[in-house]
Design an enzyme around this catalytic site. Structure first.
Site, PDB file in Angstrom:
ATOM      1  N   VAL A  97       0.842  -1.199   0.000  1.00  0.00           N
ATOM      2  CA  VAL A  97       0.000   0.000   0.000  1.00  0.00           C
ATOM      3  C   VAL A  97       0.881   1.254   0.000  1.00  0.00           C
ATOM      4  O   VAL A  97       0.608   2.247  -0.681  1.00  0.00           O
ATOM      5  CB  VAL A  97      -0.940  -0.013   1.225  1.00  0.00           C
ATOM      6  CG1 VAL A  97      -1.639   1.328   1.394  1.00  0.00           C
ATOM      7  CG2 VAL A  97      -1.954  -1.125   1.075  1.00  0.00           C
ATOM      8  N   ALA A  98       1.993   1.173   0.749  1.00  0.00           N
ATOM      9  CA  ALA A  98       2.881   2.331   0.851  1.00  0.00           C
ATOM     10  C   ALA A  98       3.438   2.717  -0.511  1.00  0.00           C
ATOM     11  O   ALA A  98       3.639   3.879  -0.809  1.00  0.00           O
ATOM     12  CB  ALA A  98       4.034   2.007   1.789  1.00  0.00           C
TER      13      ALA A  98
ATOM     14  N   GLU B  68      -1.149   6.596  -4.521  1.00  0.00           N
ATOM     15  CA  GLU B  68      -2.617   6.708  -4.587  1.00  0.00           C
ATOM     16  C   GLU B  68      -3.116   8.025  -5.186  1.00  0.00           C
ATOM     17  O   GLU B  68      -4.089   8.054  -5.913  1.00  0.00           O
ATOM     18  CB  GLU B  68      -3.235   6.560  -3.191  1.00  0.00           C
ATOM     19  CG  GLU B  68      -3.103   5.195  -2.574  1.00  0.00           C
ATOM     20  CD  GLU B  68      -1.867   5.081  -1.705  1.00  0.00           C
ATOM     21  OE1 GLU B  68      -1.075   6.028  -1.674  1.00  0.00           O
ATOM     22  OE2 GLU B  68      -1.678   4.026  -1.069  1.00  0.00           O
TER      23      GLU B  68
ATOM     24  N   ASP C 252      -1.161  34.663 -38.445  1.00  0.00           N
ATOM     25  CA  ASP C 252      -1.765  35.642 -39.354  1.00  0.00           C
ATOM     26  C   ASP C 252      -1.218  37.011 -39.001  1.00  0.00           C
ATOM     27  O   ASP C 252      -0.596  37.167 -37.960  1.00  0.00           O
ATOM     28  CB  ASP C 252      -3.272  35.742 -39.046  1.00  0.00           C
ATOM     29  CG  ASP C 252      -4.061  34.637 -39.664  1.00  0.00           C
ATOM     30  OD1 ASP C 252      -3.518  33.958 -40.511  1.00  0.00           O
ATOM     31  OD2 ASP C 252      -5.229  34.481 -39.262  1.00  0.00           O
TER      32      ASP C 252
ATOM     33  N   ASP D 259      -8.743  32.384 -39.024  1.00  0.00           N
ATOM     34  CA  ASP D 259     -10.038  32.964 -38.706  1.00  0.00           C
ATOM     35  C   ASP D 259     -11.119  32.609 -39.732  1.00  0.00           C
ATOM     36  O   ASP D 259     -12.273  32.555 -39.416  1.00  0.00           O
ATOM     37  CB  ASP D 259      -9.940  34.491 -38.533  1.00  0.00           C
ATOM     38  CG  ASP D 259      -9.141  35.146 -39.652  1.00  0.00           C
ATOM     39  OD1 ASP D 259      -8.894  34.464 -40.664  1.00  0.00           O
ATOM     40  OD2 ASP D 259      -8.770  36.320 -39.523  1.00  0.00           O
TER      41      ASP D 259
ATOM     42  N   ASN E 241       8.329   7.813  -1.394  1.00  0.00           N
ATOM     43  CA  ASN E 241       8.124   6.362  -1.370  1.00  0.00           C
ATOM     44  C   ASN E 241       9.416   5.644  -1.010  1.00  0.00           C
ATOM     45  O   ASN E 241       9.405   4.626  -0.313  1.00  0.00           O
ATOM     46  CB  ASN E 241       7.654   5.877  -2.752  1.00  0.00           C
ATOM     47  CG  ASN E 241       6.152   5.915  -2.847  1.00  0.00           C
ATOM     48  OD1 ASN E 241       5.482   6.331  -1.905  1.00  0.00           O
ATOM     49  ND2 ASN E 241       5.620   5.488  -3.965  1.00  0.00           N
TER      50      ASN E 241
ATOM     51  N   ASP F 269       1.154  14.063   1.769  1.00  0.00           N
ATOM     52  CA  ASP F 269       1.438  13.758   0.372  1.00  0.00           C
ATOM     53  C   ASP F 269       0.500  14.469  -0.588  1.00  0.00           C
ATOM     54  O   ASP F 269       0.940  15.243  -1.436  1.00  0.00           O
ATOM     55  CB  ASP F 269       1.260  12.250   0.181  1.00  0.00           C
ATOM     56  CG  ASP F 269       2.450  11.650  -0.504  1.00  0.00           C
ATOM     57  OD1 ASP F 269       3.557  12.186  -0.311  1.00  0.00           O
ATOM     58  OD2 ASP F 269       2.266  10.670  -1.231  1.00  0.00           O
TER      59      ASP F 269
HETATM   60  P1  ATP Z   1      -3.619  38.724 -42.665  1.00  0.00           P
HETATM   61  O1  ATP Z   1      -4.764  38.415 -41.778  1.00  0.00           O
HETATM   62  O2  ATP Z   1      -2.484  37.873 -42.363  1.00  0.00           O
HETATM   63  O3  ATP Z   1      -3.319  40.159 -42.766  1.00  0.00           O
HETATM   64  P2  ATP Z   1      -5.345  37.965 -44.443  1.00  0.00           P
HETATM   65  O4  ATP Z   1      -5.404  36.529 -44.139  1.00  0.00           O
HETATM   66  O5  ATP Z   1      -6.316  38.918 -43.829  1.00  0.00           O
HETATM   67  O6  ATP Z   1      -3.959  38.434 -44.115  1.00  0.00           O
HETATM   68  P3  ATP Z   1      -6.871  37.964 -46.602  1.00  0.00           P
HETATM   69  O7  ATP Z   1      -7.975  38.342 -45.692  1.00  0.00           O
HETATM   70  O8  ATP Z   1      -6.877  36.668 -47.273  1.00  0.00           O
HETATM   71  O9  ATP Z   1      -5.491  38.132 -45.933  1.00  0.00           O
HETATM   72  O10 ATP Z   1      -6.746  39.121 -47.648  1.00  0.00           O
HETATM   73  C1  ATP Z   1      -5.840  39.018 -48.717  1.00  0.00           C
HETATM   74  C2  ATP Z   1      -5.926  40.286 -49.525  1.00  0.00           C
HETATM   75  O11 ATP Z   1      -7.248  40.411 -50.023  1.00  0.00           O
HETATM   76  C3  ATP Z   1      -5.698  41.535 -48.708  1.00  0.00           C
HETATM   77  O12 ATP Z   1      -4.356  41.911 -48.738  1.00  0.00           O
HETATM   78  C4  ATP Z   1      -6.554  42.563 -49.405  1.00  0.00           C
HETATM   79  O13 ATP Z   1      -5.848  43.164 -50.468  1.00  0.00           O
HETATM   80  C5  ATP Z   1      -7.665  41.764 -49.985  1.00  0.00           C
HETATM   81  N1  ATP Z   1      -8.862  41.853 -49.161  1.00  0.00           N
HETATM   82  C6  ATP Z   1      -8.968  41.664 -47.846  1.00  0.00           C
HETATM   83  N2  ATP Z   1     -10.233  41.825 -47.430  1.00  0.00           N
HETATM   84  C7  ATP Z   1     -10.951  42.123 -48.530  1.00  0.00           C
HETATM   85  C8  ATP Z   1     -12.337  42.400 -48.778  1.00  0.00           C
HETATM   86  N3  ATP Z   1     -13.242  42.390 -47.810  1.00  0.00           N
HETATM   87  N4  ATP Z   1     -12.704  42.660 -50.027  1.00  0.00           N
HETATM   88  C9  ATP Z   1     -11.818  42.632 -51.014  1.00  0.00           C
HETATM   89  N5  ATP Z   1     -10.529  42.405 -50.875  1.00  0.00           N
HETATM   90  C10 ATP Z   1     -10.080  42.150 -49.642  1.00  0.00           C
END
Ligand code: ATP
Length: 947
Positions: A320-321, A325, A367, A669, A735, A768
């Site tokens: 047991v020791a 546990e 990003d 995202d 232990n 412990d």
């Molecule tokens: P990061 O977040 O790393 O800055 P990202 O992932 O946002 O880059 P995207 O969102 O894919 O990049 O955008 C790529 C490119 O598309 C941008 O550099 C911009 O020129 C263009 N872009 C971004 N948002 C829009 C939008 N709503 N409408 C049209 N073009 C856009």
């Protein structure tokens, strides 16, 4: 809305309703019966049958329906599961071993003549250990479960609906049948909806069907068939991966298809993390060792003439020791504490597994926008017709001027019309806000600064079609009907992408062919803006023949209107976080859709790129590389920026890094970031700006979207791992201190044991478990981010850890053996004459027990640091450890002085001098450990020492 259609809808939803469509079965629920029906027919009929309208429900009707149907949520964990978890605590290997030991001891007591009360106490004590462990384990698991639940609830889960004809954001929980939901690419579908309007919409039904290819959705009636094949519906738990859509809710909560599957799968068992598995295997080995040692001692002592039952009970005690546990419970507590600490620092971890992986993260692919920067875009420069126009004002308040706004007004009007964001005027304490994409919000603000009213422009030139923004295409376009009922398309996007689709450029309203020289001029202007760290968008337009032109028609032969450059300030906290990563040997790779020059400027601002030139590779260049080329690229420069990449490139980079043995954290995202997020060791989604799809795919959600929170979480992950090692060393070293005196007495021919099984159990539970728990909650050490990441293959029980267990356990064992035999010898009584009732024997075993308790107190302090002196860390930095240690000593004092406890434990009152001796022994342990750490520090800093 009239009450009658609402009643009909209720009938259709909850009483089976007329056979107007496809019927789906769902399990019975507190508030719902078992059938929900997909309303059939054209859109007006569907709205009518659900008692809704194109303007959605009124707030009052929605409130009534919410009361009637209950919230749109899935059930919590049922009681059955809780009971099963409780029972599992007693079927765990340790518990079974201890239960069997307790049962045998009861039998030994029953059969013994005369019956020895000490044997009964032992049996009860072992049973007590099982009960205590089970309750700690259960309460911990239960609270971890609750934590996970509440964490999930914290992940934002909202939806956009039409109520009283207005767009509003709502908690998905408040959704009711009849609500009109607005969906965009990347949104998770919050309830089962029949679509009433779609624009290039496609869904990923993987959550329901396992099929991850996007399927196109329509709003028109479809032939009846299985519910999941109804192309005019979207279902809770699935994701819109392309386009936009509006749908009217026909089922919420458990009546949904997802609710049915949720119920089927909610009972699935939870997986153990690799660390837990390692500990379980190790604990099993120790349990095996304990059994073997107990059996060996029994085999040695019986032939030497010891009474059979006594020897048996003694051997059981030893066994047991040796069983650790408190280990499984302490481990879950430590991980759960890590999860809670991370949550407090804006990082929600959805799986305990992630806590370990976080600690060994070696690369973070991040990003740019929103993670390294604040995602608070402000248009600062507009370029049109060869001239730059500065824009004043900061943030989303439309206050500021554009120098010579005339030539850029049409450009900004086009940009505003081609945007989905909305600008919200100040309310209460809130200043101007953007609903939707901040890049588009900034365009609306700039349009207002140019004297335009985007809402009025939209009313005069209504939108009839849209090709939504997509980070692979890097473009977005919309089609509008002008006052002459002709159709105009507007497009905006990354300059190079858009420029490639333009064949003309606008000059004072005139279309001029885009010659090579002009192209070069535009590209140079875009580079100039990007070089200043600005996000650059190009804007263009063209006439189109009808209201629904194809993507190819809209996004070709465009006329360029100009460029817009927007500034996004870096997050102030990121620079320190980047420095911390550098010290911690964690590589940062920026992965952005943005222009290389913008990326480099931002990377310099936040410290990812320092003096030398970084390696900047675009998505197109990556496409030209095969896997080994990519491997070479990743093995090369430490300052790598991947620009103009799409989510598919991100996935390729993650896979390649993992091939190289890296532990990869990746941020994302968008909906199409999901594969990379899932594939990475740590998928990190943005809680504030990310899509639901990304949040679901990730194991960690950042509430504040900041890169700094990832670094903090990595530090906390490392700290959890260190803490687990601390309490393992602590538990196993003691232990040794329990076992060695027993072996020494056996081999020295001493007829009695230097410490009884009941005493050992008192140590395990008094001195412990609580300090081990306190060690698991140790605060983060300041140097935690000063070392390179832990190698992926490193085992928890490394030779270094085992060495420390032997070192600390050995010192303790020597100390307690010394006090025991010193007491015995000082009495001058021959070994053979000692009996259990002998006062000297009682004093000696009390000294052994107290010796272990006191030295464990010092041991707990000693294991707090690996190399650093504990005096530098500060003795009071973990007050719980001191409280737990003092509790152990207090308990020991009670066992020594309180007559009822003396009777149970066969102990004697210790003199103050005895305590002084024991304290001195404990101090020796601390000093020896300090010397070891000092030697280690010296060796590491001396040039010849190992590094
Ligand atoms: P990061 O977040 O790393 O800055 P990202 O992932 O946002 O880059 P995207 O969102 O894919 O990049 O955008 C790529 C490119 O598309 C941008 O550099 C911009 O020129 C263009 N872009 C971004 N948002 C829009 C939008 N709503 N409408 C049209 N073009 C856009």
């Amino acid at each position: 809305m009239s009450p009658e259609p609402a009643r009909q809808a209720r009938i259709a939803l909850h009483e089976g309703g007329p056979p107007t469509g496809v019927t789906t079965t769902a399990p019975p629920d507190r508030r719902n019966t078992s059938v929900s029906t997909i309303p059939a027919g054209a859109v007006p009929e569907v709205l009518a049958v659900l008692g809704s309208s194109p303007r959605g429900l009124t707030s009052a009707e929605a409130a009534t329906r919410l009361h009637r149907h209950g919230p749109n949520e899935l059930p919590r964990i049922g009681r059955g599961q809780v009971c099963r978890r409780l029972i599992a605590q007693f079927t765990d290997l340790f518990a079974v071993v201890l239960l069997v030991a307790s049962a045998i001891t009861f039998v030994a007591y029953w059969l013994g003549r005369p019956r020895d009360p000490a044997t009964l106490q032992l049996a009860l004590a072992i049973l007590g250990v099982v009960l205590l462990n089970a309750s700690i384990g259960f309460s911990q698991e239960y609270s971890a479960e609750r934590t996970a639940e509440s964490l999930q609830a914290m992940v934002p889960h909202t939806c956009r609906v039409l109520r009283d004809g207005e767009h509003c954001k709502l908690s998905a929980r408040d959704l009711v049948p009849g609500d009109v939901v607005i969906l965009e690419a990347g949104d998770a579908v919050p309830a089962d909806c029949r679509l009433v309007e779609v624009q290039d919409a496609a869904v990923n039904n993987a959550a329901l069907t396992g099929e991850s290819d996007p399927v196109v959705r329509v709003a028109a009636p479809v032939p009846s068939g299985p519910p999941l094949q109804a192309r005019n519906c979207v279902f809770m738990g699935t994701d819109l991966v392309a386009g936009t859509a509006k749908g009217v809710v026909f089922a919420t909560g458990t009546v949904t298809e997802f609710g049915r599957i949720f119920r089927l799968t909610a009972a699935a068992p939870r997986q153990q993390t690799p660390l837990q598995r390692q500990v379980t295997i190790m604990a099993r080995r120790v349990a095996g060792l304990a059994l073997a040692t107990g059996a060996a001692l029994f085999a040695i002592r019986v032939p030497s003439g010891q009474p059979f039952v006594d020897t048996f009970v003694f051997s059981l005690g030893v066994m047991v020791a040796l069983v650790p546990e408190g280990l499984p419970a302490t481990l879950s507590v430590s991980l759960a504490i890590g999860v809670r600490r991370m949550a407090r620092r804006h990082a929600l971890v959805k799986q305990l597994l992630a806590v370990e992986a976080l600690g060994s993260t070696s690369v973070i692919c991040t990003d740019k926008t929103g993670t390294l920067t604040q995602a608070e875009m402000t248009v600062v420069q507009v370029w049109a017709q060869g001239a730059s126009h500065a824009v004043s004002g900061v943030g989303y308040a439309p206050v500021g001027q554009i120098t010579d706004a005339g030539p850029v007004r049409e450009l900004l009007r086009a940009a505003a019309l081609c945007s989905n964001a909305r600008l919200v005027p100040p309310t209460g304490r809130n200043s101007w806000r953007v609903l939707g994409d901040t890049t588009e919000g900034a365009l609306l603000v700039a349009a207002r600064k140019a004297g335009l009213d985007p809402t009025q422009e939209e009313a005069e030139t209504p939108r009839v079609a849209e090709h939504p923004f997509d980070s692979a295409r890097k473009l977005m376009s919309t089609v509008h009907r002008d006052s002459d009922s002709r159709f105009l398309a507007y497009a905006k996007g990354a300059p190079l992408e858009l420029l490639a689709r333009c064949d003309a450029i606008d000059h004072n309203g005139r279309k001029t062919p885009l010659a090579d020289a002009a192209r070069t001029e535009v590209a140079a202007a875009a580079d100039g803006m990007a070089g200043q760290g600005l996000r650059v968008l190009a804007v263009a337009r063209r006439r189109v023949a009808g209201p629904r032109p194809s993507l190819e028609d809209v996004e070709s032969q465009l006329t360029l209107l100009g460029l817009v450059g927007m500034y996004d300030p870096p997050r102030p906290e990121v620079r320190d976080a980047v420095d911390a990563c550098r010290r911690a040997g964690i590589r940062i790779i920026m992965v952005t859709g943005d222009h290389p020059l913008t990326a480099e400027a931002v990377a310099r601002r936040v410290g990812i790129v320092r003096d030398s030139a970084p390696a900047v590779v675009t998505g197109t260049q990556m496409d030209a590389l095969d896997d080994s080329g990519l491997d070479t690229l990743l093995a090369g420069s430490s300052q790598l920026l991947l620009c103009r990449v799409s989510p598919e490139h991100k996935l390729r980079v993650v896979t390649a890094l993992q091939r190289r043995g890296e532990v990869v954290a990746v941020t994302g995202d968008g909906a199409n970031d999901a594969p990379a997020l899932k594939h990475a060791d740590i998928g990190v989604a943005m809680g504030a700006s990310g899509t639901d799809v990304a949040r679901e795919a990730a194991v960690m959600v950042l509430l504040d979207d900041s890169f700094a929170s990832i670094t903090t979480a990595v530090g906390l992950g490392r700290s959890v791992y260190r803490n687990i090692r601390k309490f393992l060393i602590y538990l196993f070293s003691h232990n040794i201190a329990e076992l060695v005196p027993i072996l020494a007495a056996t081999f020295a021919g001493f007829p009695l044991v230097p410490i009884t099984a009941v005493q050992i159990l008192a140590i395990d539970l008094g001195s412990d478990v609580l300090p081990a728990l306190a060690l698991g909650a140790e605060p983060m050490e300041p140097d935690v981010m000063n070392n390179p990441p832990r190698p992926r293959q490193e085992r928890l029980f490394s030779p270094a850890v085992m060495g420390r267990v032997l070192f600390l356990g050995g010192i303790q064992a020597l100390g307690v053996c010394a006090v025991f035999f010193w007491h015995i010898h000082a009495s001058g009584i021959p070994y053979a004459d000692f009996t259990k009732r002998d006062p000297v024997y009682r004093e000696a075993i009390t000294m052994v027990q107290a010796g272990i308790v006191v030295s464990q107190f010092f041991n707990a302090l000693a294991v707090r640091t690996d190399r650093q002196s504990v005096f530098r860390t500060g003795l009071l930095t973990n007050p719980w450890l001191l409280v737990a240690g003092c509790f152990g000593i207090g308990l020991m004092a009670a066992i020594s002085y309180a007559p009822p406890l003396q009777a149970v434990f066969h102990t004697a009152p210790l003199a103050p001098a005895d305590w002084a001796v024991l304290t001195a022994l404990g101090a020796v342990l601390l000093v020896a450990e300090e010397l070891r750490k000092w030697a280690l520090r010296r060796r590491r800093t001396s040039p010849k020492g190992e590094s």
